[in-house]
Structure formats: structure tokens, C-alpha cells
Scaffold this motif. Structure first.
Motif, PDB file in Angstrom:
ATOM      1  N   GLY A  99      22.936  18.249   0.152  1.00  0.00           N
ATOM      2  CA  GLY A  99      21.823  17.543   0.783  1.00  0.00           C
ATOM      3  C   GLY A  99      20.741  18.496   1.251  1.00  0.00           C
ATOM      4  O   GLY A  99      19.537  18.212   1.116  1.00  0.00           O
ATOM      5  N   TRP A 100      21.138  19.633   1.789  1.00  0.00           N
ATOM      6  CA  TRP A 100      20.158  20.616   2.263  1.00  0.00           C
ATOM      7  C   TRP A 100      19.369  21.181   1.080  1.00  0.00           C
ATOM      8  O   TRP A 100      18.153  21.396   1.184  1.00  0.00           O
ATOM      9  CB  TRP A 100      20.870  21.720   3.037  1.00  0.00           C
ATOM     10  N   ALA A 120      15.406  20.915   0.747  1.00  0.00           N
ATOM     11  CA  ALA A 120      14.570  22.111   0.596  1.00  0.00           C
ATOM     12  C   ALA A 120      13.640  21.999  -0.598  1.00  0.00           C
ATOM     13  O   ALA A 120      12.573  22.618  -0.630  1.00  0.00           O
ATOM     14  CB  ALA A 120      15.462  23.348   0.455  1.00  0.00           C
ATOM     15  N   ARG A 121      14.007  21.165  -1.573  1.00  0.00           N
ATOM     16  CA  ARG A 121      13.153  20.936  -2.738  1.00  0.00           C
ATOM     17  C   ARG A 121      12.186  19.782  -2.519  1.00  0.00           C
ATOM     18  O   ARG A 121      11.468  19.397  -3.427  1.00  0.00           O
ATOM     19  CB  ARG A 121      14.035  20.656  -3.960  1.00  0.00           C
ATOM     20  N   GLY A 122      12.207  19.235  -1.308  1.00  0.00           N
ATOM     21  CA  GLY A 122      11.284  18.169  -0.977  1.00  0.00           C
ATOM     22  C   GLY A 122      11.769  16.777  -1.313  1.00  0.00           C
ATOM     23  O   GLY A 122      11.031  15.796  -1.117  1.00  0.00           O
ATOM     24  N   THR A 126      16.855  11.620  -1.433  1.00  0.00           N
ATOM     25  CA  THR A 126      18.157  12.008  -1.995  1.00  0.00           C
ATOM     26  C   THR A 126      18.994  12.731  -0.952  1.00  0.00           C
ATOM     27  O   THR A 126      20.211  12.493  -0.827  1.00  0.00           O
ATOM     28  CB  THR A 126      17.969  12.909  -3.227  1.00  0.00           C
ATOM     29  N   ALA A 127      18.354  13.614  -0.192  1.00  0.00           N
ATOM     30  CA  ALA A 127      19.088  14.355   0.837  1.00  0.00           C
ATOM     31  C   ALA A 127      19.725  13.408   1.844  1.00  0.00           C
ATOM     32  O   ALA A 127      20.903  13.528   2.188  1.00  0.00           O
ATOM     33  CB  ALA A 127      18.159  15.335   1.541  1.00  0.00           C
ATOM     34  N   LEU A 128      18.951  12.431   2.309  1.00  0.00           N
ATOM     35  CA  LEU A 128      19.478  11.506   3.311  1.00  0.00           C
ATOM     36  C   LEU A 128      20.562  10.608   2.730  1.00  0.00           C
ATOM     37  O   LEU A 128      21.540  10.273   3.421  1.00  0.00           O
ATOM     38  CB  LEU A 128      18.346  10.668   3.917  1.00  0.00           C
ATOM     39  N   ASP A 156      15.270  30.923  -0.891  1.00  0.00           N
ATOM     40  CA  ASP A 156      15.658  31.050  -2.300  1.00  0.00           C
ATOM     41  C   ASP A 156      16.460  29.811  -2.699  1.00  0.00           C
ATOM     42  O   ASP A 156      17.684  29.825  -2.738  1.00  0.00           O
ATOM     43  CB  ASP A 156      16.476  32.318  -2.500  1.00  0.00           C
ATOM     44  N   THR A 157      15.738  28.736  -3.015  1.00  0.00           N
ATOM     45  CA  THR A 157      16.401  27.465  -3.336  1.00  0.00           C
ATOM     46  C   THR A 157      17.196  27.550  -4.628  1.00  0.00           C
ATOM     47  O   THR A 157      18.268  26.940  -4.747  1.00  0.00           O
ATOM     48  CB  THR A 157      15.347  26.351  -3.442  1.00  0.00           C
TER      49      THR A 157
END
Length: 913
Positions: free
Chosen positions: A675-676, A680-682, A686-688, A644-645
């Protein structure tokens, strides 16, 4: 149907009685709110509801909130427990509750247990008049009781002068709320009331007055009573002016002492013991005082109830108060403040009057305010801090008592986490100090505020400046060095922070100052934890607990969790829960936080999520943003594991609104979770980008603890998906360092092997990691190890071995409810040509009904439906009472029920599982 003040109230009374009948016939609870402006008749309706409830056989308890009780936390709740001819609690039970009154969470649990037991024998009605005047502690207690007593045959009736009860009180989904908005009475109703009172139809002059009062029953009755005694009045004036003028005229007719009595009662805003008035009015003649009392009573402005004197109505009190000159009113407030503080030794009542009397330079009011703040500190942190701030503003620096009172105010502000005000007060004090050791003492207090406020750079700069520039007594210097070392655990590299804290500890031991030793032990424990040296940290925190008591138990439990000693951690949590009556209030959220992490790490996602929600609410009341951040971390993690993003992103928004800490303390937590969410949204880049600073901090051992095994796995997974070898290698290095520093801890060693194997593409290492992780008590890591091994085996061509490992991983993830992970594994296995019947056997969870309940909600519902109380269900399941309440509210909403009787009926129709 209803006469007197209840004329015109048939419709709202009928709706209220329907709720009462629901409690008596079906065991359904509910809330009735009676709303309207002052004098509209709320109290009369409330009294009639109580009378009707008693006729139905319900136990009835009632109380009233007073403005003067703002500094008396929980007064309306305490009152209703012993009100009436048949009080809810016997004296012995009430005394037991008083013993735990200083601990609000324990008090709520105790009251809940008593009310659950009473409701099991008969339906109850609990009525509180003028709830809009309730103090914060009372609203907090009532919110918890409404939550925890879900489904019991308890009807709550509140009157309020506000539009609603407020979102803070009804913070939970409370069903069966009946709101009664009392409209002004019609002219016909008021004329009928006048006829009831006067024994005749009122004349046109009186009916004109009744038209002018806007349908207000209280003002109407007061007017009618005055009309019965007074001569005709000028019809051209409004009723309010007429009434106030009549009160002023009546006051003017009284002698000085009698008028002083009426003034004192109006200013007190509560019933005043008649014997107190002798002192408060400074009367010297007993005979003259008795005559003045008789005169005051004959004025009809006040009346005696037992041994108490009070104004007849709020409208009378307000009119009397308006007649008192402001300087005279402040003097009376000051008299009451001084009397309660010095003669009665009751700073709680003194503070309300001190607030009203406080003017610059008023030492008596300031003393009452700070004494009350110190009394309130264990139970109402926000109110205590506000009182301390007001006390400091009241006294000027030219007064000789200013420094001592200012330091007391500073101590309260630091303890209540009013960091900005604490620093401001500290700076004002420091600007007027020349004594080196007093400066050091105040800077030590300021350091506590800076630490709580997350202002680490300021903390270091200030403490080190004093250490460099001042010649200090050994104790003062040792404390400042320890405070500086504690701050450095946030910003220094691991080895530097350890050296600094160990040096501070050695120095504190040499000086033999307990406060310095405690600060230095905390610094040493934090430095060791941040450096992933958890056995060392455990030793420091155990010594700290031996020195500082249970306040540091949570830190010790956290280190046991790091060391995979979850059984020992749970034993300490269970013991703390048993011994909670002897614990101080501020540590309870910390213990709730460790229990939340215990549940999360052991894969009990439902319990962890419910505990996080409860922790967020309780920590908001205490202003403890650190625990709120922990709770958000758990809620985001649970949401992402469930796929559930959107819910995870919504939880992240809360972190931006509630944290008072600056970025240096918030960044690691927010960085890991935001970041997670992006990953999770692909959005891997951006996460990194978000994670790199956190990873660098963990590598230097001043980041996030430094990345628990589950976070290193998340970092590696998405770094690998982004094909960023530099990032995955850095993550592997951090995991390896943690494993080396915690030998024999399966979670650390297994994750280090897992990431090394995956980073190098080494099937043997990945297989070895799976075996080590299989010994971890954390199902999330066990499943992750099996998943990695299964994927690697499939890639190497071993289809049977790979599918076997993936089957095992699926089972682990499924048992936790980690739907996002089971979906990922099913996709991999389908691509390998596998199908499993157990996949289709997993039903899509319904939105409503028994099938919609989570396993945890079913366990709670089964126990409550079988007759358990919230407390006994919590003990049976090993979770907190707050968590039981959270599950129960959710279950009631999904089942569409309102009572525990209905729950029991549903359980009879549910097939045994």
C-alpha cells in the motif's frame, strides 16, 4: 615452462600467478577458479599454484571436498585449517573453533577473526579441490568468509567440475575473479607426457589410445601407466572400454578378500583406515588378511598412504564401482553405515552410506538417517529435514520400530520448518493410532508445524477437534489448549485472544506441565502484543525467557522497543552479542532481526538497510521466511524514505517468491508495504483499498501489532491526501487505543495526539503532540511531529513559527538520509517564500569515489582502513559483523578497489572531516 601433467597449462598458470603476485605486492585478494570436466588436470594445476604460492612466501592451506561429506557439514573448511606441515591454526586455536562448531554463525565469526589476523602478517592462499562436491554448510561458510574477508591479501583457489561456482556462493560482488577453463590437452602434449613417463617416444599404438581419450590428462596418465605394465590391447575398442575392461580383469584375478577390500574402498569413496578393513571385510585370519592386503596393493587399483587405503584415481574408483553388482554395492553401503553408526559412533558418515543403501524396510539405514538428522539440526536445517523425510520413507508401518522412528522424524521436520512434510508425516502416524494421548502428542507436534507454516485455521480446527473428542491426560490436554490459544492470537479479536490465552495459561499452571506453560506464555505474550498491551506482553515474554532460556530473548527486546526503551533493548542486544557463544544457532537470526528494527527505529537507515540485506541472506539459508518478511519491510521503508520507489517495488517482489506462509500470516506485512508503494506512486485509491483490511485487523487487535506509530502516521498521511475522512478517523482511533494502553510511552501518546489534532484541525493538539513526540527516542516520529506542527502553523498564518518547526523537521530527516521527506519539506518552505543555504550545501551523492559512500560506509571504511578487523569494527560501531561486511563490499565497489591496503592508501588522501 611446465612439464609432466602441467604440459599445455602455461597460459592458465601465468594468469593464476599474476593473482598471487598481486596479493604479495599489493595486498590484493582474489579468487581463482579452475574449471573443467573430471580428469582434465584441475588438481595438478591446483597443486602447482599452491607450490608457487609457497615459494612466494604465502601461507598455504588446502583441502578437498568429497561426495561422502554431504552429511558432514563444513568438513572441507575444518580440514584446511589444520592441513599441511605448517597448518593455519595451532592445536589450541583449532580446539577453540571446534567448541563453537555447532553454531555456524559463531564459527564463521571465529574463523574470520583467525584468518584476518593471519592475513595481517603475510598473504595467504586457501585452496579447495572439487568445490562442486561441497556440502551446503561448507558453501554457506565459504560464502560468508568471502564476504567478510573482502580486501585482505587472501587468494582463494577453487577447482570445480561445474561451469561456475554458482550464484549461491558468489552472492556478493566479489572483484578480481580469475576463471581458468582447462581445455583438453593436444596430442603433442599427451605424447610429451607419455615420453616423460615412459622414457621414450610412445609407439603408434599408444598414440592412437592417446588420441581417443579426448585430451583428458588424468585418463592419459592412467592409460600410460597401464601401458607400461600391460600387454598391447585391442585398438578397435575405445579407451574407456579398454580401461574398464582392464580394471574388471584385474579384479577377477584377485582373491575374495583382496577383491572385497578394493570393493569396500571404492564404495567408501574416501581413504579408509587399514585397521577398519579387518572389521569391514569380516576377516578372521590375521595372516590371510595381511596377504590379501598385499595382493590388493599389488593390483595397482588401490594404494596405501600412511595408514589409509584409497583408490589410485577417481577414474579407477568409478571403474571399480561400476563392476560391483547393485545388490552387492547396497550391501557394502549398509555394512559401512552399520559400522560407522554402531562401532565408530559416527552417524555423519553412516548417513551417506545409509542414503545409498536405503531400500523399503531397511531399519539400519533409517536409524542412521534419523540419527544424522538430529545431529545436523542445529547447523543445517534443510539437510536435516531432508534426511528425516528419507528416514520416514524408508521404514514401513508394519515394522514395530515405525512409530518411534516416525515421531523422531516428525520432531525434526517440525524443528527444521519442513511444514508440509511434517503435516503429511503426522497424518500418516495419526491414521494408525488409537491411543488418545499418543494422538494428542502427535497433534501437538503437528500444531508446531502448522504454526510455522502459517496454517492457522487448520491448527485451530485440529487441536479443538482432539480436545472435544478425546479423553486426555491433563498434560496432553494442556498443551493442545495452549497451542490452540497461540493460533487464536492470529485470528481472534484482541479481547477474545487474551481471554483464551490467559485461560490456557491458568490451566497449564494448574497441570504444572513445563511444555504447556511455555506454549501458553508465548500465546499470552503474542495476544497482549497484538492488543497493544506491551507492558503486559513484556512480563509474559520475560517469564517465558526464564522458563525457556535465551530462545525467547528476541521477543523481550521487541517489547522494550515498543515501550520506547531502546537503551535497555540495546543493552540486551549487546549482552546477547557478547554471550553469543553460549546461545543456540536458531535464535541468532531473531536477534539480528531485533537489531535491524533497533537501527531502523532510531533512524540509522544505512545500518538498517545493510542489516536487512544480511538478514535476508542468512534467513534464506535457514528457511526462516518470517525474518525475511521483516527484512523486506525494512528495505521497502528505507527505499521509500529515500525516494526510491522502484527499489521499494523490487523488494516487494521478493516477498511473493520466498514466503512459505499462507495469506493469513503474510497479508498484514505485505499489505502495509505494498500500500505504501502504491501511495508513493500517487495511486491513493489503490493504497487505501489495500490498507483497509489491515486497518480493520489492527482495530480488532489481530492485525499488524496493531500498526506501530510510524505506520499509523503513513496511513493517516495518505488517507488525508485521498480526502477519505472515514479512513483517517479509523486510523486515529487505532492510534488512540494504543496510546491509552501504553501510558507514558511518548511514541504512542504523541502519535495519538498528532492524528487527533490533524483529523480535527486543532492547532493546539498538534502543537502538544509535537512536544510529546520530541521526547520519543525515534527521530522519524520527532521529525514527523515537527513537520505536522510547522505545516499547521503556516496554515494558521504563523510564518515564523511554521518555518522554525519545519527547519527542525528538515534537520531530523536529513540526519537520517530520508531524502524523500527533506524534499517534501523544502517544497512547503519554498511555497512559503523561504530559502535555506543548507539545502544547497547538501551535495548530490556521487556514483563513485569517496563522496559516493554513505556515512555508515565511511565509518566502516575508516575503521577497516585503520587496521580493524570486521569483528572489532562491528564491536566499535555496535552493529553485526554481517552488516560490516555489507558496508565494506559496497565501499570497495564504489571506490573501485580490491584490497584493504588500497583502502588505507585512499584514507591517507581523504581530508579529515
Amino acid at each position: 615452462m611446465f612439464s609432466g601433467p602441467l604440459r599445455g597449462r602455461s597460459e592458465p598458470m601465468t594468469r593464476a600467478l599474476a593473482v598471487l603476485r598481486g596479493a604479495c605486492r599489493h595486498g590484493a585478494g582474489g579468487i581463482v577458479t579452475v574449471c573443467g570436466p573430471p580428469g582434465i588436470g584441475k588438481t595438478a594445476v591446483l597443486s602447482e599454484i599452491c607450490r608457487q604460492a609457497a615459494r612466494m612466501g604465502m601461507r598455504v592451506a588446502s583441502s578437498r571436498c568429497e561426495d561422502i561429506d554431504d552429511s558432514r557439514p563444513g568438513a572441507p573448511v575444518f580440514t584446511l585449517l589444520r592441513s599441511g606441515r605448517d597448518p593455519l591454526l595451532a592445536p589450541a586455536a583449532y580446539d577453540r573453533l571446534l567448541d563453537c562448531a555447532a553454531d555456524p554463525l559463531v564459527f564463521v565469526e571465529a574463523v574470520t577473526s583467525e584468518l584476518e589476523a593471519l592475513a595481517a602478517s603475510a598473504p595467504m592462499l586457501i585452496a579447495i579441490d572439487d568445490l562442486h562436491r561441497a556440502d551446503r554448510a561448507s558453501r554457506s561458510i565459504l560464502r560468508e568468509l568471502l564476504s567478510r574477508l573482502t580486501g585482505l591479501p587472501i587468494v582463494w583457489v577453487f577447482t570445480t567440475g561445474k561451469d561456475d561456482l554458482g550464484p549461491d556462493l558468489l552472492a556478493y560482488d566479489v572483484s578480481n575473479v580469475e576463471r581458468l577453463d582447462l581445455a583438453p590437452l593436444t596430442r603433442a602434449d599427451l605424447v610429451a607426457i607419455a615420453q616423460d613417463r615412459l622414457g621414450r617416444i610412445p609407439g603408434e599404438r599408444v598414440r592412437g589410445y592417446l588420441d581417443a581419450i579426448g585430451g583428458n590428462p588424468r585418463l592419459g596418465v592412467q592409460l600410460i601407466d597401464n601401458v607400461a605394465r600391460a600387454a598391447a590391447r585391442n585398438e578397435s575398442d575405445t579407451v574407456a572400454v579398454e580401461f574398464s575392461a582392464a580394471v574388471a580383469a584385474r579384479l577377477a584375478q584377485l582373491g575374495d578378500t583382496a577383491r572385497g577390500m578394493v570393493h569396500m574402498v571404492a564404495v567408501a569413496d574416501r581413504p579408509v583406515p587399514i585397521q577398519h578393513l579387518v572389521v569391514l571385510t569380516a576377516s578372521t585370519s590375521a595372516q590371510g588378511w595381511s596377504e590379501s592386503l598385499t595382493e590388493a596393493l599389488e593390483s595397482a587399483l588401490v594404494h596405501a598412504d600412511a595408514d589409509m587405503l584409497t583408490c589410485r584415481h577417481d577414474v579407477v574408483r568409478e571403474s571399480v564401482y561400476a563392476c560391483i553388482p547393485k545388490t552387492r554395492a547396497r550391501a557394502l553401503h549398509r555394512t559401512l553405515a552399520d559400522y560407522y553408526l554402531t562401532e565408530v559412533t559416527d552417524p555423519l558418515h553412516a548417513a551417506s552410506h545409509a542414503r545409498a543403501a536405503a531400500t523399503p524396510g531397511d531399519l539400519t539405514s533409517a536409524a542412521a538417517l534419523i540419527s544424522t538428522a538430529e545431529t545436523l539440526m542445529p547447523t543445517n536445517l534443510d539437510e536435516a529435514g531432508e534426511l528425516a523425510a528419507l528416514a520416514f520413507r524408508t521404514v514401513g508401518p508394519d515394522q514395530p520400530e515405525w512409530l518411534d522412528l516416525g515421531r523422531r522424524c516428525l520432531a525434526v521436520l517440525c524443528r527444521t520448518q519442513h511444514s508440509a512434510e511434517a503435516i503429511a508425516v503426522a497424518d500418516l502416524i495419526l491414521a494408525r493410532l488409537d491411543d488418545d494421548n499418543l494422538i494428542a502428542e502427535v497433534e501437538t507436534q503437528a500444531a508446531q508445524a502448522l504454526w510455522l507454516g502459517g496454517r492457522i485455521a487448520d491448527l485451530i480446527a485440529r487441536t479443538e477437534r482432539v480436545l472435544r473428542q478425546r479423553t486426555l491426560l491433563p498434560e496432553a490436554g494442556a498443551r493442545l489448549r495452549a497451542a490452540s490459544a497461540l493460533a487464536n492470537t492470529y485470528v481472534a479479536k484482541g479481547s477474545d485472544a487474551i481471554r483464551c490465552s490467559e485461560a490456557a495459561l491458568a490451566h497449564a499452571r494448574t497441570v504444572d506441565d513445563p511444555k504447556a506453560i511455555a506454549l501458553a506464555l508465548q500465546a499470552a505474550g503474542e495476544a497482549a502484543k497484538n492488543d497493544a498491551r506491551h507492558r503486559t506482553a513484556l512480563a509474559y515474554f520475560r517469564e517465558l525467557r526464564a522458563l525457556g532460556g535465551v530462545s525467547y530473548l528476541a521477543e523481550e527486546i521487541t517489547e522494550l522497543q515498543f515501550l520506547d526503551r531502546y537503551d535497555h533493548a540495546q543493552a540486551l542486544l549487546d549482552q546477547a552479542r557478547t554471550d553469543r557463544r553460549t546461545a543456540v544457532e536458531p535464535i541468532l537470526p531473531a536477534l539480528s532481526c531485533t537489531q535491524m528494527w533497533q537501527d531502523f527505529n532510531l533512524g540509522r537507515l544505512d545500518e538498517a538497510d545493510a542489516a536487512a540485506g544480511a538478514l535476508t541472506e542468512s534467513s534464506r539459508q535457514l528457511g526462516n521466511t518470517n525474518h525475511i518478511l521483516d527484512a523486506i519491510m525494512v528495505r521497502v521503508s528505507v527505499a521509500l524514505l529515500r525516494g526510491d520507489t522502484d527499489a521499494a517495488a523490487a523488494h516487494m517482489l521478493i516477498a511473493q517468491d520466498i514466503s512459505r506462509s499462507d495469506d493469513s500470516t503474510r497479508r498484514p506485512v505485505v499489505g502495509v508495504m505494498s500500500g505504501w508503494v502504491a501511495a508513493a506512486r500517487g495511486d491513493f485509491p489503490t493504497a487505501l483499498d489495500i490498507w483497509r483490511p489491515v486497518l480493520d485487523g489492527a482495530g480488532e487487535c489481530n492485525g499488524y501489532w496493531p500498526l506501530w506509530p510510524c505506520w499509523t502516521g503513513v496511513f493517516f498521511k495518505f488517507g488525508n491526501a485521498a480526502l477519505d475522512r472515514e479512513f483517517t478517523s479509523a486510523t486515529t482511533d487505532v492510534a488512540q487505543i494504543a496510546a491509552i494502553r501504553n501510558p507514558g510511552v511518548a511514541s504512542f501518546e504523541g502519535m495519538a495526539l498528532n492524528l487527533r489534532g490533524r483529523n480535527a484541525g486543532d492547532l493546539d493538539l498538534i502543537g502538544q503532540a509535537a512536544l510529546v513526540l520530541a521526547r520519543s527516542p525515534r527521530p522519524l516520529l520527532r521529525a514527523g511531529g515537527a513537520e505536522s506542527h510547522g505545516r499547521a502553523l503556516l496554515a494558521a498564518g504563523d510564518r515564523i513559527g511554521g518555518l522554525t518547526a519545519l527547519d527542525h523537521a528538515w534537520d531530523e530527516f536529513h540526519s537520517m538520509g530520508a531524502r524523500a521527506k527533506t524534499t517534501e519539506i523544502q517544497k512547503v518552505m519554498r511555497e512559503a517564500g523561504a530559502r535555506r543555504a543548507k539545502w544547497s550545501a547538501v551535495p548530490t551523492r556521487a556514483a563513485n569515489g569517496w563522496a559516493a559512500l554513505t556515512p555508515s560506509e565511511r565509518r566502516v571504511a575508516a575503521l577497516i582502513g585503520a587496521g580493524h578487523t570486521n569483528k572489532s569494527a562491528a564491536a566499535e560501531l555496535g552493529i553485526s559483523v554481517n552488516t560490516v561486511g555489507t558496508h565494506l563490499r559496497s565501499a570497495f565497489a564504489k571506490l573501485g578497489i580490491q584490497s584493504r591496503v588500497q583502502l588505507a592508501n585512499i584514507l591517507h588522501s581523504v581530508p579529515a572531516s
